[in-house]
Design a protein around this motif. Structure first.
Motif, mmCIF file in Angstrom:
data_model
loop_
_atom_site.group_PDB
_atom_site.id
_atom_site.type_symbol
_atom_site.label_atom_id
_atom_site.label_comp_id
_atom_site.label_asym_id
_atom_site.label_seq_id
_atom_site.Cartn_x
_atom_site.Cartn_y
_atom_site.Cartn_z
ATOM 1 N N HIS A 184 -7.196 4.807 14.468
ATOM 2 C CA HIS A 184 -7.479 4.744 15.947
ATOM 3 C C HIS A 184 -8.751 3.729 16.378
ATOM 4 O O HIS A 184 -8.554 3.018 17.069
ATOM 5 N N ILE A 185 -9.976 4.378 15.609
ATOM 6 C CA ILE A 185 -11.058 3.689 15.985
ATOM 7 C C ILE A 185 -11.200 2.285 15.330
ATOM 8 O O ILE A 185 -11.644 1.513 16.218
ATOM 9 N N ILE A 186 -10.758 2.067 14.284
ATOM 10 C CA ILE A 186 -10.849 0.609 13.784
ATOM 11 C C ILE A 186 -9.737 -0.278 14.569
ATOM 12 O O ILE A 186 -10.042 -1.456 14.904
ATOM 13 N N ASN A 187 -8.415 0.322 14.723
ATOM 14 C CA ASN A 187 -7.527 -0.574 15.529
ATOM 15 C C ASN A 187 -7.970 -1.039 17.110
ATOM 16 O O ASN A 187 -7.477 -1.884 17.598
ATOM 17 N N ARG A 188 -8.750 -0.043 17.476
ATOM 18 C CA ARG A 188 -9.166 -0.253 18.706
ATOM 19 C C ARG A 188 -10.092 -1.696 19.048
ATOM 20 O O ARG A 188 -10.125 -2.240 19.791
ATOM 21 N N ARG A 189 -10.674 -2.053 17.934
ATOM 22 C CA ARG A 189 -11.560 -3.163 17.888
ATOM 23 C C ARG A 189 -10.777 -4.415 17.832
ATOM 24 O O ARG A 189 -9.754 -4.542 16.709
ATOM 25 N N PRO A 190 -10.939 -5.509 18.614
ATOM 26 C CA PRO A 190 -10.104 -6.654 18.471
ATOM 27 C C PRO A 190 -10.530 -7.353 17.123
ATOM 28 O O PRO A 190 -9.747 -8.133 16.786
ATOM 29 N N ASP A 191 -11.832 -7.199 16.508
ATOM 30 C CA ASP A 191 -11.897 -7.806 15.473
ATOM 31 C C ASP A 191 -11.745 -7.206 14.240
ATOM 32 O O ASP A 191 -12.096 -7.889 12.941
ATOM 33 N N ALA A 192 -11.002 -6.072 14.013
ATOM 34 C CA ALA A 192 -10.559 -5.479 13.070
ATOM 35 C C ALA A 192 -9.242 -4.735 13.010
ATOM 36 O O ALA A 192 -8.773 -4.853 13.998
ATOM 37 N N ALA A 193 -8.712 -4.652 11.707
ATOM 38 C CA ALA A 193 -7.358 -4.114 11.550
ATOM 39 C C ALA A 193 -7.388 -2.749 10.627
ATOM 40 O O ALA A 193 -8.093 -2.980 9.685
ATOM 41 N N ALA A 194 -6.854 -1.679 10.798
ATOM 42 C CA ALA A 194 -6.593 -0.515 9.771
ATOM 43 C C ALA A 194 -5.133 -0.454 9.506
ATOM 44 O O ALA A 194 -4.151 -0.438 10.352
ATOM 45 N N GLU A 195 -4.807 -0.440 8.216
ATOM 46 C CA GLU A 195 -3.387 -0.231 7.772
ATOM 47 C C GLU A 195 -3.556 1.067 6.889
ATOM 48 O O GLU A 195 -4.562 1.330 6.462
ATOM 49 N N ARG A 196 -2.271 1.811 6.576
ATOM 50 C CA ARG A 196 -2.411 2.908 5.861
ATOM 51 C C ARG A 196 -1.778 2.477 4.291
ATOM 52 O O ARG A 196 -1.015 1.835 4.231
ATOM 53 N N VAL A 197 -2.221 3.442 3.596
ATOM 54 C CA VAL A 197 -1.571 3.214 2.217
ATOM 55 C C VAL A 197 -1.875 4.968 1.310
ATOM 56 O O VAL A 197 -2.947 5.232 1.654
ATOM 57 N N TYR A 198 -0.959 5.216 0.963
ATOM 58 C CA TYR A 198 -0.885 6.468 0.240
ATOM 59 C C TYR A 198 -0.494 6.433 -1.312
ATOM 60 O O TYR A 198 0.062 5.393 -1.562
ATOM 61 N N ALA A 199 -0.732 7.685 -1.899
ATOM 62 C CA ALA A 199 -0.320 7.473 -3.631
ATOM 63 C C ALA A 199 1.127 7.501 -3.393
ATOM 64 O O ALA A 199 1.767 8.583 -3.169
ATOM 65 N N PRO A 200 1.659 6.477 -4.272
ATOM 66 C CA PRO A 200 3.189 6.454 -4.433
ATOM 67 C C PRO A 200 3.371 7.725 -5.214
ATOM 68 O O PRO A 200 2.649 7.927 -6.229
ATOM 69 N N TRP A 201 4.501 8.507 -5.122
ATOM 70 C CA TRP A 201 4.794 9.699 -5.985
ATOM 71 C C TRP A 201 5.191 8.695 -7.415
ATOM 72 O O TRP A 201 5.601 7.909 -7.426
ATOM 73 N N PRO A 202 4.968 9.893 -8.552
ATOM 74 C CA PRO A 202 5.233 9.247 -9.630
ATOM 75 C C PRO A 202 6.483 8.271 -9.985
ATOM 76 O O PRO A 202 6.738 7.427 -10.640
ATOM 77 N N ASP A 203 7.733 8.710 -9.296
ATOM 78 C CA ASP A 203 8.977 8.175 -9.557
ATOM 79 C C ASP A 203 8.863 6.391 -8.752
ATOM 80 O O ASP A 203 9.113 5.508 -9.529
ATOM 81 N N MET A 204 8.190 6.705 -7.734
ATOM 82 C CA MET A 204 7.852 5.221 -7.331
ATOM 83 C C MET A 204 6.787 4.336 -7.874
ATOM 84 O O MET A 204 6.939 3.166 -8.037
ATOM 85 N N GLU A 205 5.894 4.921 -8.542
ATOM 86 C CA GLU A 205 4.764 4.269 -9.046
ATOM 87 C C GLU A 205 5.487 3.745 -10.558
ATOM 88 O O GLU A 205 5.318 2.790 -10.666
ATOM 89 N N ALA A 206 6.326 4.375 -11.069
ATOM 90 C CA ALA A 206 6.997 3.965 -12.232
ATOM 91 C C ALA A 206 7.916 2.834 -11.849
ATOM 92 O O ALA A 206 7.859 1.759 -12.424
ATOM 93 N N GLU A 207 8.626 2.832 -10.745
ATOM 94 C CA GLU A 207 9.336 1.441 -10.265
ATOM 95 C C GLU A 207 8.363 0.432 -9.953
ATOM 96 O O GLU A 207 8.868 -0.776 -10.062
ATOM 97 N N MET A 208 7.366 0.783 -9.387
ATOM 98 C CA MET A 208 6.522 -0.372 -8.926
ATOM 99 C C MET A 208 5.631 -1.022 -10.172
ATOM 100 O O MET A 208 5.601 -2.234 -10.388
#
Ligand code: SF4
Length: 617
Positions: free
Chosen positions: A59-83
């Motif tokens: 929220h705090i980062i995305n409030r800034r016009p000059d910055a963007a925050a996006e999310r990433v989580y650890a893929p579960w091992p099944d997805m990791e293997a696919e990736m």
């Protein structure tokens, strides 16, 4: 932009973890911002999405016009293997851009056993694991959260840490990144790190050298760069009314751990339990005003459609205007069918009255945490509750219609004897007796959960040597023999997990090689019992030539240099030492909010005050 083939999604469990496009997510044009952050949570989506700290940063980062925050989580091992099979790099859920293309990748450090997931995520992103191996084109890797207060085991991998509360610090970091980029990145990565080191609360491990004594203990951690302060002190928000709160959180398509509104009443805790790290790190207590909370709750209900508001704080029952706020929230939202819940209860009858008021708690049962089985040991840990408090609370709960309670304890606490262990079973039996006295029949459902004590940095017990695994297992077995009664169910934590937690909680830089070795051998999701493999860790310690018992089980002397001495939570070491001595004498220390200030150093040193609306009204 990465596209995940539908065939991949069809082969993995819970594909909604990876599809993004959730309501309230913020997608900005990368070309339109100067500082792009990938906020990385080193655990699976459902855990990461439940974390309030990450929502705040987003929220705090995305409030800034000059910055963007996006999310990433650890893929579960099944997805990791696919990736890995398809060559798909780690990417964010907003723009589906590779994490390696961001300016900053920020990890949240909640738990020592998530460290291998950090290495795994960096590897999946194609980013060199070690800070020293990263080039000018790679993102800056930063980390914050409670584990940053002993950053040393991760010193090789993280470019800089932010200590303490993030609301104001992250604005400083975002501004510094944007300025540095606009100026043409003077000095390259090292130039930026020198700028970062000048921001209060920022720790750049590469700007410090660690030296060791012949016996393996730490001799000193000293700054080797003019921008690096000798001691880095945590950030603290003086007044929570002055910072933004995430009232438009991202709404998941699948069920997450805390799938409800999280309303943070206050930060900090002044009860002073001597084992509790959070109680030190988030001092002093600062409450939000009831009016502010009501406004935030309204915005959250309007923006999310959730039908439950959870009052989240370290010890929500300690909010000074709790009865008032609970009543007003119920009134404000009853027509919309929104309920209120209190995740943590104090051991007293007042809490039961409140729990009755917020009917929701009834469904999930009541949880109390006496922590230790005897009064002597509860005095050692400064728990501040008596058996009578528990009896009264449990009696009130049974009279109010509950038939089950959960009791949390720890084993392996300083000065513990077998009598204290037996006290746990006696206390559980006492609870079943109270049920019989109240109801005139048997049938109480008492569940006893026992974890093993982990000595944590920045607490009065930071010097204490953890019980070894054999001793913890012996104590677990002793308890097991005492729980013959089927009305009590007993569960305990794996001693190997607690041991590793202690190693990394109290470790130094030499553990970096162990982490690398463990990760190379396949360690990940170590906090998940189905993935935790202790043998693999033993092998990693052997390979790195590191004795884990040196870190977990060794009692440290008061004059030993600790790996976190150059990282300050604002609490004086002298206060912690005093508390440790008082603990050994089973002498209590008062709650500094209600009684006398015990001069821990936070309010004086950081220039902040306790904010307690109940006391001032
Ligand atoms: S300085 Fe005193 S009042 Fe402030 S948190 Fe410490 S003990 Fe409590």
């Amino acid at each position: 932009m990465i596209t995940i083939p539908p065939a991949v999604l069809s082969r993995v469990a819970k594909p909604a973890r990876y599809t993004g496009h959730e309501h309230n997510s913020v997608v900005k044009d990368p070309a339109g911002v100067d500082a792009a952050f990938a906020l990385a949570f080193p655990d699976v989506y459902e855990v990461g999405m439940s974390h309030l700290g990450l929502k705040i940063l987003y929220h705090i980062i995305n409030r800034r016009p000059d910055a963007a925050a996006e999310r990433v989580y650890a893929p579960w091992p099944d997805m990791e293997a696919e990736m890995r099979a398809a060559g798909i790099p780690l990417h964010t859920l907003e723009s589906f851009r590779p994490v390696g293309e961001f300016d900053v990748v920020g990890f949240t450090l909640q738990y020592e056993l998530s460290y291998t997931n950090i290495l795994n995520m960096l590897d999946l992103a194609g980013i060199p694991l070690k800070s020293a191996d990263r080039g000018e084109g790679h993102p800056l890797i930063i980390a914050g959260g409670p584990c940053a207060f002993n950053a040393e085991p991760l010193a090789d991998f993280i470019d800089f840490f932010v200590l303490g509360e993030s609301e104001e610090a992250v604005d400083d970091v975002a501004a510094a990144v944007a300025d540095w980029k606009k100026a043409g990145k003077p000095g390259g990565r090292r130039g930026f790190l020198a700028r970062a080191a000048a921001i209060p609360g920022v720790y750049v491990p590469a700007f410090y050298d660690a030296a060791y004594n012949a016996d393996g203990t730490l001799a000193a951690v000293t700054a080797n760069h003019p921008a690096a302060p000798p001691v880095v002190t945590k950030r603290v928000v003086a007044d929570l009314e002055q910072v933004a709160y995430p009232t438009k959180p991202v709404l998941p398509f699948l069920e997450i751990i805390h799938d409800r509104i999280m309303l943070e009443l206050f930060r900090g805790c002044t009860r002073g339990c001597r084992f509790c790290q959070a109680g030190v790190l988030y001092r002093p207590v600062r409450e939000r005003k009831p009016e502010t909370l009501l406004r935030l709750a309204q915005e959250l209900v309007d923006n999310t459609g959730y039908s439950e508001i959870s009052l989240t704080s370290l010890s929500s029952a300690d909010y000074s205007c709790l009865k008032d706020i609970v009543g007003r929230l119920i009134d404000q939202f009853k027509d919309q069918g929104v309920s209120v819940s209190l995740p943590s209860l104090r051991i007293d009858s007042f809490s039961i009255e409140l729990a009755q008021e917020v009917q929701k708690v009834r469904k999930s049962g009541l949880t109390f945490a006496p922590e230790a089985g005897t009064q002597r040991l509860r005095d050692v840990i400064n728990k501040g509750v008596t058996e009578k408090d528990l009896e009264e609370a449990v009696g009130a709960a049974f009279r109010a219609g509950w038939s089950g309670v959960k009791l949390y304890f720890m084993i392996g606490l300083p000065t513990e004897t077998d009598d204290d262990i037996k006290g746990i079973a006696a206390l559980a039996r006492r609870v079943t007796d109270i049920y019989r006295e109240v109801k005139g029949k048997r049938g109480a459902k008492v569940s006893v959960s026992v974890s093993s004590f982990v000595p944590k940095p920045h607490t009065p017990f930071q010097w204490y040597g953890q019980n070894d695994m054999a001793e913890l297992e012996r104590k677990q077995q002793l308890l097991k023999t005492l729980f013959k009664d089927r009305s009590v169910s007993f569960s305990w934590h794996d001693a190997h997990v607690s041991f590793l937690e202690a190693v990394f909680a109290r470790g130094d830089r030499r553990l970096g090689e162990v982490l690398l070795a463990a990760w190379r051998q396949g360690a990940k999701f170590d906090g998940w019992s189905e993935y935790f493999k202790f043998a693999l860790w033993q092998e990693a310690f052997r390979e790195a030539g590191v004795d884990p018992h040196f870190y977990a089980g060794r009692e440290r002397t008061a004059d030993e240099v600790l790996p976190w001495d150059h990282l300050s939570a604002g609490v004086d070491k002298a206060f912690l030492e005093r508390e440790y001595r008082q603990a050994l004498d089973a002498a209590p220390t008062a709650d500094c909010r209600r009684g006398d200030c015990s001069v821990c150093g936070v309010c004086q040193g950081l220039g902040v005050d306790i904010i307690d609306w109940g006391a001032s009204s």
